[in-house]
Motif scaffolding. Structure first.
Motif, PDB file in Angstrom:
ATOM      1  N   ILE A  12      38.019  28.404  62.503  1.00 21.51           N
ATOM      2  CA  ILE A  12      39.519  28.649  61.682  1.00 21.51           C
ATOM      3  C   ILE A  12      39.430  30.204  61.481  1.00 21.51           C
ATOM      4  CG2 ILE A  12      39.269  27.249  60.438  1.00 21.51           C
ATOM      5  CD1 ILE A  12      41.963  27.478  62.799  1.00 21.51           C
ATOM      6  N   LEU A  13      39.411  30.008  60.142  1.00 18.04           N
ATOM      7  CA  LEU A  13      38.474  30.905  59.333  1.00 18.04           C
ATOM      8  C   LEU A  13      38.529  32.388  60.255  1.00 18.04           C
ATOM      9  CD1 LEU A  13      37.014  30.080  55.960  1.00 18.04           C
ATOM     10  CD2 LEU A  13      40.235  30.233  56.487  1.00 18.04           C
TER      11      LEU A  13
ATOM     12  N   PHE B 226      41.080  22.143  60.727  1.00 16.23           N
ATOM     13  CA  PHE B 226      39.598  22.042  61.881  1.00 16.23           C
ATOM     14  C   PHE B 226      38.757  21.221  61.923  1.00 16.23           C
ATOM     15  CE2 PHE B 226      39.078  22.848  57.012  1.00 16.23           C
ATOM     16  CZ  PHE B 226      37.384  21.889  57.357  1.00 16.23           C
ATOM     17  N   GLU B 227      38.268  20.987  63.319  1.00 14.00           N
ATOM     18  CA  GLU B 227      37.139  20.219  63.233  1.00 14.00           C
ATOM     19  C   GLU B 227      36.017  19.488  62.175  1.00 14.00           C
ATOM     20  OE1 GLU B 227      37.305  16.451  66.339  1.00 14.00           O
ATOM     21  OE2 GLU B 227      38.365  18.352  66.839  1.00 14.00           O
ATOM     22  N   ALA B 228      35.580  18.805  61.972  1.00 18.02           N
ATOM     23  CA  ALA B 228      34.632  18.191  61.037  1.00 18.02           C
ATOM     24  C   ALA B 228      34.269  17.468  61.303  1.00 18.02           C
ATOM     25  CB  ALA B 228      34.918  18.739  59.347  1.00 18.02           C
ATOM     26  N   ASN B 229      33.171  17.793  62.424  1.00 18.44           N
ATOM     27  CA  ASN B 229      32.501  15.994  63.520  1.00 18.44           C
ATOM     28  C   ASN B 229      31.744  15.486  61.892  1.00 18.44           C
ATOM     29  OD1 ASN B 229      34.562  16.066  65.654  1.00 18.44           O
ATOM     30  ND2 ASN B 229      32.942  17.520  66.552  1.00 18.44           N
ATOM     31  N   ASP B 230      31.222  14.298  61.563  1.00 21.45           N
ATOM     32  CA  ASP B 230      30.367  13.559  61.241  1.00 21.45           C
ATOM     33  C   ASP B 230      28.598  14.056  61.715  1.00 21.45           C
ATOM     34  OD1 ASP B 230      31.767  13.249  59.053  1.00 21.45           O
ATOM     35  OD2 ASP B 230      32.384  10.731  60.065  1.00 21.45           O
ATOM     36  N   ILE B 231      27.734  14.073  61.264  1.00 22.31           N
ATOM     37  CA  ILE B 231      26.244  14.533  62.579  1.00 22.31           C
ATOM     38  C   ILE B 231      25.972  13.956  61.851  1.00 22.31           C
ATOM     39  CG2 ILE B 231      26.776  16.441  63.647  1.00 22.31           C
ATOM     40  CD1 ILE B 231      25.455  17.855  60.836  1.00 22.31           C
ATOM     41  N   PRO B 232      24.359  13.319  62.540  1.00 18.82           N
ATOM     42  CA  PRO B 232      23.436  12.273  61.431  1.00 18.82           C
ATOM     43  C   PRO B 232      21.959  13.028  60.609  1.00 18.82           C
ATOM     44  CG  PRO B 232      23.172  11.647  63.726  1.00 18.82           C
ATOM     45  CD  PRO B 232      24.282  12.910  63.414  1.00 18.82           C
ATOM     46  N   SER B 233      21.511  12.834  59.670  1.00 15.71           N
ATOM     47  CA  SER B 233      19.983  13.844  59.135  1.00 15.71           C
ATOM     48  C   SER B 233      19.311  12.727  59.269  1.00 15.71           C
ATOM     49  CB  SER B 233      20.297  13.914  58.077  1.00 15.71           C
ATOM     50  OG  SER B 233      20.803  12.198  57.125  1.00 15.71           O
TER      51      SER B 233
ATOM     52  N   GLY C 201      26.819  18.931  72.602  1.00 14.32           N
ATOM     53  CA  GLY C 201      27.817  18.612  73.295  1.00 14.32           C
ATOM     54  C   GLY C 201      28.638  17.927  72.652  1.00 14.32           C
ATOM     55  N   ASP C 202      28.368  17.599  71.363  1.00 21.54           N
ATOM     56  CA  ASP C 202      29.447  17.603  70.741  1.00 21.54           C
ATOM     57  C   ASP C 202      29.669  18.595  69.569  1.00 21.54           C
ATOM     58  OD1 ASP C 202      30.853  15.153  68.535  1.00 21.54           O
ATOM     59  OD2 ASP C 202      30.172  17.027  67.394  1.00 21.54           O
ATOM     60  N   LEU C 203      28.718  19.705  69.619  1.00 27.03           N
ATOM     61  CA  LEU C 203      29.206  21.092  69.003  1.00 27.03           C
ATOM     62  C   LEU C 203      29.859  21.775  70.025  1.00 27.03           C
ATOM     63  CD1 LEU C 203      29.174  23.436  66.901  1.00 27.03           C
ATOM     64  CD2 LEU C 203      27.334  23.408  68.019  1.00 27.03           C
ATOM     65  N   LYS C 204      29.646  21.979  71.673  1.00 26.99           N
ATOM     66  CA  LYS C 204      30.350  22.775  72.429  1.00 26.99           C
ATOM     67  C   LYS C 204      32.204  21.796  72.449  1.00 26.99           C
ATOM     68  CE  LYS C 204      30.471  23.435  77.117  1.00 26.99           C
ATOM     69  NZ  LYS C 204      29.793  22.779  78.444  1.00 26.99           N
ATOM     70  N   GLN C 205      32.387  20.350  72.398  1.00 25.91           N
ATOM     71  CA  GLN C 205      33.092  20.215  72.804  1.00 25.91           C
ATOM     72  C   GLN C 205      34.389  19.707  70.944  1.00 25.91           C
ATOM     73  OE1 GLN C 205      33.461  15.644  72.988  1.00 25.91           O
ATOM     74  NE2 GLN C 205      35.112  15.663  72.040  1.00 25.91           N
ATOM     75  N   GLY C 206      33.017  19.672  69.755  1.00 24.95           N
ATOM     76  CA  GLY C 206      34.329  20.578  68.774  1.00 24.95           C
ATOM     77  C   GLY C 206      34.933  22.054  68.594  1.00 24.95           C
ATOM     78  N   ILE C 207      34.210  23.073  68.956  1.00 24.74           N
ATOM     79  CA  ILE C 207      34.810  24.632  69.431  1.00 24.74           C
ATOM     80  C   ILE C 207      35.528  24.207  70.372  1.00 24.74           C
ATOM     81  CG2 ILE C 207      33.394  26.537  70.310  1.00 24.74           C
ATOM     82  CD1 ILE C 207      30.996  25.961  69.515  1.00 24.74           C
ATOM     83  N   SER C 208      35.526  23.500  71.813  1.00 22.77           N
ATOM     84  CA  SER C 208      36.307  23.607  72.210  1.00 22.77           C
ATOM     85  C   SER C 208      37.901  23.453  72.485  1.00 22.77           C
ATOM     86  CB  SER C 208      36.167  22.904  73.898  1.00 22.77           C
ATOM     87  OG  SER C 208      36.779  23.277  74.891  1.00 22.77           O
TER      88      SER C 208
END
Length: 252
Positions: free
Chosen positions: A236-237, A214-221, A87-94
């Motif tokens: 964006i590129l 550009f969007e750069a959301n933090d993700i856990p590992s 969902g986070d990825l989808k939101q970021g792309i949107s």
């Protein structure tokens, strides 16, 4: 004009803690805020009319009415569960697609086409991978360019650059210490700079002729380290590449 959330992301780091708190309230109560006046909002924020007006201007609006109008017509981003990574990825792309639709790339595209030489410099491993793809795509579109590797080569290359050239930086934070002297030198020589950094004001975007974000959301590992997704940079590129192709094929 950008939508309200994009304006907040672009200027958030410039706000005081009190103004950041005010902004969070507005985002969480946008329907209410879009229906009330500046005095009432000031009261709800435990602040004043002048403070609300100052916040609106710091966010890039002409005044409260301009901010209110933008808020009324901005898309509402749904809240996500903390671990909803897809969902986070989808939101970021949107959000990136919305940003691209609201941004005037024309001045940058014109300089990109007409520059004597286009130089590309990436500040990290992932940035370098995406920048190589960008370089290849520009070549396919007939735009010659040169990738610069390492800060020493960057400093040497600047000596032969002129205002007829263009240099493009890709960076996550825009605060990489090793390039700051080179960026200052580029500004002194009036060499146009384009920057791609995550949303928010930073050293690189402040010195860029063409700052882009550009969007750069933090993700856990699994090892408890927080990593930043660089999908937004790739997107964006790619958007810029597509817009450049449209520019040279249809806009001339």
């Amino acid at each position: 004009m950008h939508d309200f959330e994009t304006s907040v992301k672009l200027h958030y780091d410039e706000l005081t803690e009190a103004e950041q708190e005010m902004t969070r309230y507005i985002l969480n109560n946008r329907e209410l805020v879009s229906q009330i006046g500046i005095v009432k909002l000031g009261t709800l924020l435990l602040s004043s009319k002048s403070s609300v007006l100052r916040l609106a201007k710091k966010l890039g609006f002409n005044g409260f009415s301009d901010m209110k109008h933008t808020l009324q017509h901005s898309p509402i981003t749904p809240m996500l569960e903390p671990m909803d990574l897809m969902g986070d990825l989808k939101q970021g792309i949107s959000h990136m697609l919305n940003y691209s639709e609201q941004t005037n790339f024309q001045p940058f595209l014109s300089k990109l086409k007409n520059a004597r030489m286009v130089y590309l410099f990436a500040t990290g491993f992932s940035q370098n991978n995406y920048t190589k793809e960008f370089s290849k795509d520009l070549m396919i579109n007939g735009r010659s360019n040169m990738l610069i590797s390492g800060e020493t080569n960057l400093a040497l290359s600047i000596k032969s650059m002129s205002p007829d050239d263009l240099i493009v930086f890709t960076s996550l934070s825009g605060e990489t210490p090793i390039i700051k002297d080179s960026v200052r030198n580029l500004s002194f020589k009036e060499i146009p700079i384009a920057s791609f950094t995550r949303f928010g004001k930073n050293f690189l975007s402040n010195h860029a002729t063409f700052p882009m974000f550009f969007e750069a959301n933090d993700i856990p590992s699994p090892n408890d380290e927080v990593q930043s997704s660089m999908v937004g940079l790739a997107l964006i590129l790619d958007i810029v590449t597509r817009k450049y192709r449209e520019f040279i094929l249809y806009d001339e």
